[in-house]
Design a protein around this motif. Structure first.
Motif, PDB file in Angstrom:
ATOM      1  N   GLY A 333     -12.419  43.038   0.740  1.00 50.46           N
ATOM      2  CA  GLY A 333     -11.627  41.521   0.737  1.00 50.46           C
ATOM      3  C   GLY A 333     -10.944  41.343  -0.393  1.00 50.46           C
ATOM      4  N   ALA A 334     -11.261  41.632  -1.715  1.00 50.97           N
ATOM      5  CA  ALA A 334     -10.304  41.449  -2.608  1.00 50.97           C
ATOM      6  C   ALA A 334      -8.815  42.216  -2.574  1.00 50.97           C
ATOM      7  N   LEU A 335      -9.194  43.384  -2.131  1.00 45.17           N
ATOM      8  CA  LEU A 335      -7.919  44.354  -2.089  1.00 45.17           C
ATOM      9  C   LEU A 335      -6.890  43.754  -1.069  1.00 45.17           C
ATOM     10  N   VAL A 336      -7.672  43.426   0.225  1.00 47.23           N
ATOM     11  CA  VAL A 336      -6.925  42.665   1.289  1.00 47.23           C
ATOM     12  C   VAL A 336      -6.017  41.301   0.839  1.00 47.23           C
ATOM     13  N   LEU A 337      -6.940  40.993  -0.229  1.00 49.97           N
ATOM     14  CA  LEU A 337      -6.304  39.517  -0.691  1.00 49.97           C
ATOM     15  C   LEU A 337      -4.865  39.845  -1.622  1.00 49.97           C
ATOM     16  N   SER A 338      -5.088  40.878  -2.518  1.00 50.42           N
ATOM     17  CA  SER A 338      -4.003  41.346  -3.292  1.00 50.42           C
ATOM     18  C   SER A 338      -3.001  42.009  -2.605  1.00 50.42           C
ATOM     19  N   VAL A 339      -3.093  42.334  -1.417  1.00 47.77           N
ATOM     20  CA  VAL A 339      -1.980  43.148  -0.457  1.00 47.77           C
ATOM     21  C   VAL A 339      -1.151  41.913   0.172  1.00 47.77           C
ATOM     22  N   LEU A 340      -2.025  40.754   0.463  1.00 52.26           N
ATOM     23  CA  LEU A 340      -1.448  39.701   1.201  1.00 52.26           C
ATOM     24  C   LEU A 340      -0.510  38.949   0.395  1.00 52.26           C
ATOM     25  N   VAL A 341      -0.973  38.665  -0.868  1.00 52.74           N
ATOM     26  CA  VAL A 341      -0.356  38.058  -1.996  1.00 52.74           C
ATOM     27  C   VAL A 341       0.976  39.040  -2.213  1.00 52.74           C
ATOM     28  N   GLN A 342       0.755  40.192  -2.444  1.00 55.14           N
ATOM     29  CA  GLN A 342       1.873  41.047  -2.891  1.00 55.14           C
ATOM     30  C   GLN A 342       2.961  41.341  -1.746  1.00 55.14           C
ATOM     31  N   ARG A 343       2.794  41.107  -0.659  1.00 52.85           N
ATOM     32  CA  ARG A 343       3.624  41.003   0.605  1.00 52.85           C
ATOM     33  C   ARG A 343       4.080  39.756   1.066  1.00 52.85           C
ATOM     34  N   LYS A 344       3.622  38.821   0.208  1.00 54.73           N
ATOM     35  CA  LYS A 344       4.170  37.401   0.309  1.00 54.73           C
ATOM     36  C   LYS A 344       3.630  36.837   1.511  1.00 54.73           C
ATOM     37  N   PHE A 345       2.663  37.260   2.086  1.00 52.40           N
ATOM     38  CA  PHE A 345       1.914  36.398   3.234  1.00 52.40           C
ATOM     39  C   PHE A 345       1.028  35.174   2.939  1.00 52.40           C
ATOM     40  N   LEU A 346       0.899  35.363   1.313  1.00 58.23           N
ATOM     41  CA  LEU A 346       0.117  34.187   0.959  1.00 58.23           C
ATOM     42  C   LEU A 346       0.973  33.605  -0.304  1.00 58.23           C
TER      43      LEU A 346
END
Length: 346
Positions: A333-346
């Motif tokens: 879940g933390a990795l998915v959160l990091s990916v979403l932040v990195q790709r500017k979905f969050l």
């Protein structure tokens, strides 16, 4: 007058030197810094969940080892059932989030955001982490801040109401599990409860009336929330997603506990485990602990012991439940959160 020889004639006049180019024309474009404040902030937000998970793991490492040791000897098929119900819990959370917003959200990204929100929810208390992730996701989908915040408020209001309705339904359907005659409140108790609720509402009204700077934005927020709630309840699909998902969430969580308990040999039925979980969550769910860890766990062990489970086995079931629902999906879940932040979905 004598003429000069041709060889002595002056040559062609030199051409005027070209004017030097202006600094703006010759200067090369300044390369964009790779370490801008916005980029550094985004990278910091990417690494923050992993750092918080590491700190939390160091603080609760003994419980994690104990739970893993007990789960190593458990029935793997029941553990797979528990993992299935855990995954369905994220689906239910995504369904409730969709039901709280009139706009249609992309299902894949919505599910990924709720999976990432679960990791953030176990780090910060009172569901602050999950709400922050969801708020950023809704804003990224073009939903204004006021309406996104109103959807979070509706989500937070519907969940406890639906959980209470499920608890009342279980008490009415299985009255033999509890001595309801001892639990039915008398008129004096109901009067005291009504007086307490009235006093709380009056206090909130007085605070709103006296604090002038907050009155206008609060009234605007309440108006937006009521408008969206009315619109959602005129659409059967949204209302069903909102209330159905909220009612299914505690049943799925209790099913995870029951699956872990069955894997360890817990001598309780599914109905008893569900009722124990609902009672424990109602009693200790108001304490602002990260993910409900701590007070809810203690109350859950107490309620399962009251139904006849051995203390050690009840504690092992709760530890296994936390390992299955917190520790196993925490790093993904933390990795998915990091990916979403990195790709500017969050």
């Amino acid at each position: 007058m004598s003429s000069l020889p041709l060889s002595d004639l002056p040559g062609p006049l030199p051409a005027h030197p070209a004017p030097s180019a202006t600094p703006t024309a010759t200067a090369t474009a300044t390369p964009r810094s790779r370490f801008s404040p916005a980029r550094l902030t985004r990278h910091a937000l990417t690494l923050l969940p992993l750092l918080l998970i590491g700190a939390w793991a160091a603080a609760d490492w003994r419980a994690f080892q104990d739970g893993v040791g007990r789960l190593a000897t458990a029935d793997p098929w029941w553990l797979l059932c528990g993992l299935f119900f855990t995954c369905m819990g994220w689906v239910a959370a995504a369904v409730v989030r969709q039901g709280a917003v009139p706009e249609r959200l992309p299902p894949g990204l919505l599910l990924a955001s709720q999976f990432a929100a679960g990791a953030a929810n176990h780090v910060l208390p009172a569901s602050i982490g999950a709400h922050a992730v969801t708020l950023r996701f809704l804003q990224g989908r073009g939903i204004p801040l006021a309406r996104a915040t109103a959807s979070l408020a509706l989500y937070s209001l519907v969940k406890p109401i639906a959980k209470t309705l499920v608890l009342l339904g279980f008490l009415m359907a299985f009255p033999e599990l509890l001595h309801l005659g001892r639990l039915v409140p008398d008129g004096r108790t109901l009067l005291l409860v009504a007086a307490g609720v009235t006093a709380a509402l009056l206090t909130a009204g007085i605070l709103v009336a006296t604090v002038r700077p907050l009155r206008r934005p609060l009234v605007r927020f309440v108006r937006t929330a009521l408008t969206d709630a009315r619109l959602l309840h005129t659409r059967p699909s949204r209302a069903l997603a909102l209330w159905g998902g909220a009612a299914a969430t505690p049943l799925l969580q209790a099913s995870v506990i029951a699956s872990v308990g069955f894997a360890l040999g817990l001598p309780l039925s599914w109905t008893q485990v569900v009722l124990a979980f609902l009672l424990a969550g109602t009693a200790a769910g108001a304490v602002p602990a990260p993910g409900g860890i701590g007070p809810v766990d203690a109350a859950l062990v107490f309620t399962m012991t009251t139904f006849g489970a051995p203390m050690g086995l009840a504690a092992a079931t709760v530890i296994g439940y936390r390992v299955l629902t917190v520790w196993v999906p925490l790093l993904p879940g933390a990795l998915v959160l990091s990916v979403l932040v990195q790709r500017k979905f969050l």
